[in-house]
Design an enzyme around this catalytic site. Structure first.
Site: not given
Length: 331
Positions: A144-146, A148, A243
């Site tokens: 997961l992105d930082k 998210t 996104r």
């Protein structure tokens, strides 16, 4: 394959007997079935290095078996990560000997890297289970992105890691996200648009004709006056996929620093909503549910991560703003 299985002779030597049903098949293919806890590429390396023996002798991957041979594998598990263990709290949703399911908070980077040498999820995982140092990527099979938040599964063994990676590749892992986007959408749909690295900005991804296939299904969860809460289901797992797709559809995710563009405040928005939108400093994206088959038992597992407080406050403010606008319209 059959009820034949590998057995540990010591911490590094495994042994199995080739069943008669494997007669006529290649050594490398049968080896992968006898030792499913290891990836095919790793087993192939061990054959070539002489760490996988057939009746005590080295063999070639293409050698044909007759059945009844004894296979021995000298397991060479080098350290896969040199990240330092750090005592970082983890919110564990499910745990057994094979997998760990967590609720990752926004702001926590998954892997160490430039600008984030420590203080990451990997550092936290190594503190909780030092044995993860021998599992590729410390057991992280998806990311997961930082900024998210939400549910992630971590493999605690090589067998689990191999099985989960295969499920992800086969698109058998089901992931659903909550996203709050700009614009009052009237219906759900599917974003089927290939994604690859942005041609100029290397920090960003972009929809590109020559990109890798990327598919996101989305449906309405709640409509507000000028925003929409969506349930997004990933069919593929490209970097920044939701996104990028939402921005491509001209409905970027609220707070997205890369793809969101300039802040848009609805005309006549309540003071509470203005404050929430201005203060929301991350993409309003949360990995809400994750469904997969247990890598050993095959039982289905469904894990859910509750909506975090910042997203709850944002949606509450949007809800109140919409109600106020509707009331004013009735006057």
């Amino acid at each position: 394959m059959s009820d034949q299985s590998s057995e540990p002779l010591d911490s590094s030597l495994r042994q199995a007997v080739v069943p008669d049903s494997a007669a006529g098949r290649r050594f490398d293919a049968v080896l992968a079935e006898l030792f499913p806890e290891f990836s095919r590429s790793r087993l192939s390396e061990w054959i070539k290095s002489g760490d996988a023996l057939l009746d005590g002798e080295t063999a070639r991957p293409r050698d044909t078996l007759r059945g009844g041979e004894t296979v021995q594998v000298q397991v060479v598990l080098e350290t896969q990560t040199h990240a330092a263990p750090q005592d970082i709290p983890l919110n564990v949703l499910y745990e057994d000997d094979h997998v760990l399911v967590i609720d990752k908070p926004a702001g926590l980077v998954v892997h160490p890297g430039a600008g984030n040498p420590d203080g990451t999820l990997v550092n936290a995982l190594l503190f909780r289970d030092p044995n993860l140092a021998a599992v590729p990527r410390a057991g992280v099979v998806h990311r997961l992105d930082k900024d998210t938040s939400g549910v992630m599964v971590v493999a605690r063994t090589l067998q689990a890691q191999t099985a989960l990676v295969e499920q992800l590749s086969a698109r058998d892992v089901h992931r659903q996200y909550l996203a709050v986007v700009v614009g009052a959408l009237v219906s759900g749909g599917t974003a089927d648009a290939p994604i690859d690295r942005h041609p100029r900005d290397r920090l960003k991804m972009a929809v590109r004709d020559d990109g890798r296939d990327a598919v996101t299904h989305y449906r309405l969860r709640e409509r507000f006056r000028a925003h929409t809460a969506l349930e997004c289901r990933l069919e593929t797992g490209r970097t920044h996929q939701i996104r990028v797709h939402m921005a491509h559809l001209k409905s970027p995710i609220v707070g997205d620093p890369l793809y969101g563009g300039a802040l848009k405040l609805p005309k006549g928005a309540t003071d509470t909503l203005v404050a929430e939108l201005r203060g929301f400093k991350r993409q309003a994206l949360h990995a809400e549910t994750l469904e997969f088959l247990h890598p050993v038992s095959g039982e289905p597992i469904r894990a859910s991560a509750p909506v975090p407080e910042d997203l709850q406050r944002l949606m509450s403010a949007l809800r109140e703003d919409s109600a106020r606008a509707a009331e004013l319209a009735r006057r």
